[in-house]
Design a protein around this motif. Sequence first.
Motif, mmCIF file in Angstrom:
data_model
loop_
_atom_site.group_PDB
_atom_site.id
_atom_site.type_symbol
_atom_site.label_atom_id
_atom_site.label_comp_id
_atom_site.label_asym_id
_atom_site.label_seq_id
_atom_site.Cartn_x
_atom_site.Cartn_y
_atom_site.Cartn_z
ATOM 1 N N LEU A 182 0.840 -1.203 0.000
ATOM 2 C CA LEU A 182 0.000 0.000 0.000
ATOM 3 C C LEU A 182 0.871 1.247 0.000
ATOM 4 C CD1 LEU A 182 -2.838 -0.919 2.551
ATOM 5 C CD2 LEU A 182 -2.634 -1.496 0.158
ATOM 6 N N ARG A 183 0.311 2.318 -0.582
ATOM 7 C CA ARG A 183 1.036 3.588 -0.664
ATOM 8 C C ARG A 183 0.185 4.707 -0.076
ATOM 9 N NH1 ARG A 183 1.963 1.293 -5.743
ATOM 10 N NH2 ARG A 183 4.131 0.632 -6.001
ATOM 11 N N PHE A 184 0.780 5.472 0.802
ATOM 12 C CA PHE A 184 0.084 6.606 1.403
ATOM 13 C C PHE A 184 0.919 7.863 1.207
ATOM 14 C CE2 PHE A 184 -1.038 2.758 3.736
ATOM 15 C CZ PHE A 184 -2.409 2.772 3.578
ATOM 16 N N ASP A 191 -1.121 17.295 1.749
ATOM 17 C CA ASP A 191 -2.079 16.344 1.180
ATOM 18 C C ASP A 191 -3.108 16.043 2.262
ATOM 19 O OD1 ASP A 191 -3.501 14.280 0.058
ATOM 20 O OD2 ASP A 191 -1.817 12.882 -0.076
ATOM 21 N N ILE A 193 -6.187 14.487 1.573
ATOM 22 C CA ILE A 193 -7.205 13.564 1.068
ATOM 23 C C ILE A 193 -7.105 12.252 1.844
ATOM 24 C CG2 ILE A 193 -7.908 12.166 -0.937
ATOM 25 C CD1 ILE A 193 -8.709 15.098 -1.205
ATOM 26 N N GLY A 194 -8.173 11.923 2.547
ATOM 27 C CA GLY A 194 -8.199 10.666 3.316
ATOM 28 C C GLY A 194 -7.464 10.800 4.636
ATOM 29 N N LEU A 195 -7.540 9.751 5.440
ATOM 30 C CA LEU A 195 -6.842 9.756 6.724
ATOM 31 C C LEU A 195 -5.332 9.750 6.491
ATOM 32 C CD1 LEU A 195 -8.889 7.177 8.843
ATOM 33 C CD2 LEU A 195 -8.875 9.674 9.058
ATOM 34 N N ASP A 196 -4.617 10.330 7.422
ATOM 35 C CA ASP A 196 -3.170 10.470 7.280
ATOM 36 C C ASP A 196 -2.469 9.193 7.781
ATOM 37 O OD1 ASP A 196 -0.659 11.389 6.960
ATOM 38 O OD2 ASP A 196 -0.810 13.039 8.397
ATOM 39 N N ILE A 197 -2.633 8.122 7.005
ATOM 40 C CA ILE A 197 -2.127 6.820 7.422
ATOM 41 C C ILE A 197 -0.605 6.782 7.390
ATOM 42 C CG2 ILE A 197 -2.200 4.340 7.014
ATOM 43 C CD1 ILE A 197 -4.886 5.415 7.700
ATOM 44 N N ARG A 199 1.495 8.971 8.287
ATOM 45 C CA ARG A 199 2.043 9.423 9.571
ATOM 46 C C ARG A 199 1.660 8.509 10.723
ATOM 47 N NH1 ARG A 199 1.760 14.029 6.987
ATOM 48 N NH2 ARG A 199 3.626 15.328 6.818
ATOM 49 N N LEU A 200 0.572 7.743 10.559
ATOM 50 C CA LEU A 200 0.236 6.783 11.610
ATOM 51 C C LEU A 200 1.325 5.712 11.710
ATOM 52 C CD1 LEU A 200 -2.134 6.299 13.600
ATOM 53 C CD2 LEU A 200 -3.001 4.611 11.977
#
Lengths: 459, 459
Positions: A182-184, A191, A193-197, A199-200
């Motif tokens: 997966l790429r975040f 950016d 858009i969407g949850l900041d995965i 950085r999670l």
Amino acid sequence: MLDNYTSSLTSAHKKFLEKLFPGGVAFDPEVLRVYASDASLKVGTVLAVVRPENSDQVCEFMRWAETENIAVHTRGRGTSLSGGCVPTIPGIVISMLGMDKILNISRDDFVAEVEPGVSTAQLQEECEKLGMLYPPDPASAKATSVGGNVATCAGGLRAVKYGVTRDYVIGVEAVLPGGKLLRFGGRTHKDVIGLDIGRLFVGSEGTLGVITKLTLKLIPKPEASASVLVGYASLDAALASMGKVFAAGILPCAVEFMNETVLEILTKTSEVPWPDTVKSLLLFQVDGSNDTVPFENARLSHQLHDALWRMEGVGKDEEDKIWAYRRRVSAASYVLGPDRIGGDMAVPRGSILSAVRRFEKIAASNGKRLVAFGHAGDGNIHANLHYDASDPDDARRTEKTHHELDAAALEFGGSLSGEHGAGYLKDVSKQLGKDEHALMRGIRRVFDPKGILNPGKGY
Amino acid sequence: MLDNYTSSLTSAHKKFLEKLFPGGVAFDPEVLRVYASDASLKVGTVLAVVRPENSDQVCEFMRWAETENIAVHTRGRGTSLSGGCVPTIPGIVISMLGMDKILNISRDDFVAEVEPGVSTAQLQEECEKLGMLYPPDPASAKATSVGGNVATCAGGLRAVKYGVTRDYVIGVEAVLPGGKLLRFGGRTHKDVIGLDIGRLFVGSEGTLGVITKLTLKLIPKPEASASVLVGYASLDAALASMGKVFAAGILPCAVEFMNETVLEILTKTSEVPWPDTVKSLLLFQVDGSNDTVPFENARLSHQLHDALWRMEGVGKDEEDKIWAYRRRVSAASYVLGPDRIGGDMAVPRGSILSAVRRFEKIAASNGKRLVAFGHAGDGNIHANLHYDASDPDDARRTEKTHHELDAAALEFGGSLSGEHGAGYLKDVSKQLGKDEHALMRGIRRVFDPKGILNPGKGY
């Protein structure tokens, strides 16, 4: 979550690994012993070590590991002080040091793309050659990998001005149990858009996925810097001075402190330039342009007029001499005992003095000395206890002190860890509320339903 | 996730709300109309508006709302440009403006604790009175609440040097569906125990919980600043100059750009001080101490020697006059049409010029003009299209252009939104991979199993 992990590898398992990682897998107990531990010196059980060279291998490995119920412990350079890399549940160690390339550094985008195994110091150096700065600067930069820094959200010496690893991670590529890559995020500095995965993942201690690529934000490299080491009669006087610096609107890039015990140790173990009246030290660094640094330095010095003694340095060579006193602390502390339990609690910045004094009292009540130093600008206290492990009474009192220090840090509204992470050693349930902890574990299950990633570590 | 939300309130529902929020609930359609929309001008359906004054009320409300299958739309000052506050699924709007207190600002800890409804500008002002800076500075600071800024991870003018809202949120208290109040982080600047859930709330667009308290990191307030507006023959020349600034190791606190269309509009709508040869503008701000700012300013000016024209200002009053040109852009753009579709795409910094040129071509191919300006230092482009909604052909071409711009931003490795959020208007599936999107929704379910929080918004 699994109740039972696979606790030994079959010959089919071994064949699979040998095929997937030609020349990049080890089962030899001599080799495995190295990967059974980290800088915490705790020891676990390693079934095998694999060393992928590309993300395809990681995907295939993670697909297989989930199917086979095998615990996976991701490892960078193994410098965790909290046992973050120790396979406390027997499993396979996946060493990311085979993926250590700097993929690109862009002067146009102010972005670096790297594989997780890259050495932090090497990345810093390559960025600086191009006139850019990768600000996260853990004291251990020479020994650590960027992937390890990300796993723990490493802080370091420049955090007070430039923030921590989290603040520079803008893209994460990771492989989840089951083998999906997966790429975040990516190369944009912003950016939403969407949850900041992405950085999670920072600070997730290897529990969410195996990171295979990182995109990092860079900033222009400051032209110049200057450092000043200042001596005070007490930590009280030192921290009062620090308060004046911030109140004057100065944001140094580093503010380190050392308590009276540290000065005793430094004096005992080497020649020191400060007079006997100096019992506590502050160490500041400011940076900027060649033109502005002298002014910043003067403004800083003005706020430090209370100091009993000072040593100033401009530019790398002079500054290195000053920083050498700070760098000597960890090694010199071993005069207090051959073994160590390290603390890296964080407290609200205004509570550093009370917290250190409280920690010292707790240590004294157990017949121990407290070595306290660290990142004063962040309220991040390295509270180290030395002992002799061969003396059971000393070991017991040290362990007891350590737990009491943790409890005290929390009473100040602090955290058990400012930069090392929970790893295996910290009892996070002391700090996290029950519901908050359950929620974190719920999120972990979204990434890793069987719980194969670094089980028993983190939270 | 619910298939059916409660679509109208019974008298028992209304009684419950009247009892829980005495004087703080409205069912009157005249009142509800205000809460049915936001700055996006999209309109939804509001069943009731409630205005809690404390977190106990929020807990009780969220317990009830989940049981009753009622959608909950959290709202600050309703300035979302992407429809983030619009109840596209009928539900209750929870206005956080009744919880707008600054609880404390500490000069010792460099921390502010606030309720989410506090005005961003008021917080900035109170911090500055105490010699501290809350750096996030959305252009709309006077109109927005801190809670709204956190929900969208608002960026703003100072982001290139100081980062965005995310970088200053160190503690979050929030109520989840079901009514549990959870706390993440706190007053320590560093904390690496457990997953960083507090920061996951930043940019989560009201989908994870109702934020009831925020702990924010502050920094020392810089003594001085200076701004310079510089004119070039083209955006190409302007952005080439910007590149030189960063390459010289200068980190301005703001770098704004305006394309040729913006200058046409400004020239058409008011007297402007620059000569006709100037077709594009850059606006820089540097900050520091009284002593250092003149040097920073000189160093910056040196890199801008290519400029055809410049206007410099030191200190608030002079700088305000310069910034007025930038602030005028949004309002002046309405000469191109009474209605607007706004874009706030982010691209890698080095791609701004190519991206703006591409966007302009796309606009032209649809018979539209592109108003492009924004935060050049972050690669964050405000790409606005004006049209006349009463002209169906114009509206259609504008909508088409808007979608083509989004697609083009992604081709540059960009993001659909750098600071406004996805809200209701952005089709995040264009940007997020299928698996990444599914994972985000999985996390959302951990917080909100029934999906009552801001359904249909975000991701």
